[in-house]
Design a protein around this motif. Structure first.
Motif, short mmCIF file in Angstrom:
data_model
loop_
_atom_site.label_atom_id
_atom_site.label_comp_id
_atom_site.label_asym_id
_atom_site.label_seq_id
_atom_site.Cartn_x
_atom_site.Cartn_y
_atom_site.Cartn_z
N ARG A 13 5.02 -3.84 -0.38
CA ARG A 13 4.46 -2.48 -0.34
C ARG A 13 4.63 -1.86 1.05
N HIS A 14 4.98 -0.56 1.06
CA HIS A 14 5.11 0.22 2.29
C HIS A 14 4.46 1.58 2.05
N ASP A 15 3.40 1.88 2.81
CA ASP A 15 2.66 3.13 2.62
C ASP A 15 2.77 4.02 3.86
N ARG A 16 2.72 5.33 3.62
CA ARG A 16 2.61 6.34 4.67
C ARG A 16 1.43 7.24 4.30
N GLU A 17 0.48 7.38 5.23
CA GLU A 17 -0.72 8.16 4.95
C GLU A 17 -0.89 9.28 5.97
N GLN A 75 -3.95 12.99 11.29
CA GLN A 75 -3.64 11.62 11.62
C GLN A 75 -2.52 11.13 10.71
N TYR A 76 -1.76 10.22 11.25
CA TYR A 76 -0.68 9.59 10.48
C TYR A 76 -0.82 8.08 10.63
N ARG A 77 -0.66 7.38 9.53
CA ARG A 77 -0.73 5.92 9.55
C ARG A 77 0.37 5.37 8.66
N GLU A 78 1.01 4.32 9.12
CA GLU A 78 2.04 3.65 8.33
C GLU A 78 1.63 2.19 8.19
N ALA A 79 1.74 1.66 6.96
CA ALA A 79 1.35 0.27 6.71
C ALA A 79 2.43 -0.44 5.92
N ARG A 80 2.76 -1.63 6.36
CA ARG A 80 3.71 -2.50 5.66
C ARG A 80 2.98 -3.79 5.31
N TYR A 81 3.10 -4.20 4.06
CA TYR A 81 2.42 -5.39 3.59
C TYR A 81 3.45 -6.50 3.43
N ASP A 82 3.14 -7.68 3.93
CA ASP A 82 4.09 -8.79 3.96
C ASP A 82 4.35 -9.42 2.59
N ASP A 83 3.32 -9.52 1.77
CA ASP A 83 3.44 -10.23 0.49
C ASP A 83 3.84 -9.27 -0.63
N THR A 130 -6.50 13.60 2.20
CA THR A 130 -5.67 12.43 2.45
C THR A 130 -4.54 12.42 1.44
N ALA A 131 -3.31 12.22 1.94
CA ALA A 131 -2.13 12.08 1.08
C ALA A 131 -1.49 10.73 1.41
N ASN A 132 -1.41 9.86 0.44
CA ASN A 132 -0.80 8.55 0.64
C ASN A 132 0.47 8.46 -0.20
N GLU A 133 1.57 8.15 0.44
CA GLU A 133 2.85 7.94 -0.25
C GLU A 133 3.21 6.46 -0.11
N SER A 134 3.59 5.87 -1.23
CA SER A 134 3.93 4.45 -1.24
C SER A 134 5.23 4.25 -2.00
N ASN A 135 5.93 3.17 -1.67
CA ASN A 135 7.13 2.84 -2.44
C ASN A 135 6.77 2.29 -3.82
N LEU A 136 5.49 1.98 -4.04
CA LEU A 136 4.99 1.55 -5.35
C LEU A 136 4.10 2.68 -5.89
N ALA A 137 4.48 3.24 -7.02
CA ALA A 137 3.80 4.42 -7.58
C ALA A 137 2.31 4.21 -7.79
N LEU A 138 1.89 3.00 -8.05
CA LEU A 138 0.48 2.69 -8.26
C LEU A 138 -0.38 3.11 -7.07
N TYR A 139 0.19 3.13 -5.87
CA TYR A 139 -0.56 3.42 -4.64
C TYR A 139 -0.32 4.81 -4.09
N ASP A 140 0.38 5.68 -4.81
CA ASP A 140 0.52 7.09 -4.44
C ASP A 140 -0.75 7.82 -4.85
N TYR A 141 -1.33 8.59 -3.94
CA TYR A 141 -2.51 9.38 -4.31
C TYR A 141 -2.76 10.50 -3.31
N ASP A 142 -3.52 11.48 -3.77
CA ASP A 142 -4.08 12.54 -2.94
C ASP A 142 -5.59 12.48 -3.14
N ARG A 143 -6.33 12.65 -2.04
CA ARG A 143 -7.79 12.61 -2.13
C ARG A 143 -8.35 13.77 -1.32
#
Length: 70
Positions: free
Chosen positions: A18-22, A1-9, A46-59
């Motif tokens: 924040r912009h994430d790709r999972e 599965q692929y999911r992309e999320a963009r956060y407005d604030d 799960t591999a999450n890539e974010s433009n903010l390093a705080l939200y990059d993770y592998d699970r």
């Protein structure tokens, strides 16, 4: 599965929005025991890539369960 999320604030700790790709993949095995029982072994990565390093993770999640339908 692929999911992309963009956060407005903007984040409190970062001046950017924040912009994430999972990416998520999973697999599993089922072994039927005697009677109506079965044992399931599942793995999910799960591999999450974010433009903010705080939200990059592998699970990695492994589950082992038993099932008996009624």
């Amino acid at each position: 599965q692929y999911r992309e999320a963009r956060y407005d604030d903007a984040e409190v700790l970062a001046p950017a929005t924040r912009h994430d790709r999972e990416w998520r993949s999973s697999t599993g095995l089922r072994y039927r025991l005697g009677g109506r029982w079965s044992v399931d072994l599942n793995y999910q990565h799960t591999a999450n890539e974010s433009n903010l390093a705080l939200y990059d993770y592998d699970r990695d999640v492994v589950t082992l369960s038993t099932t008996r339908p009624f």
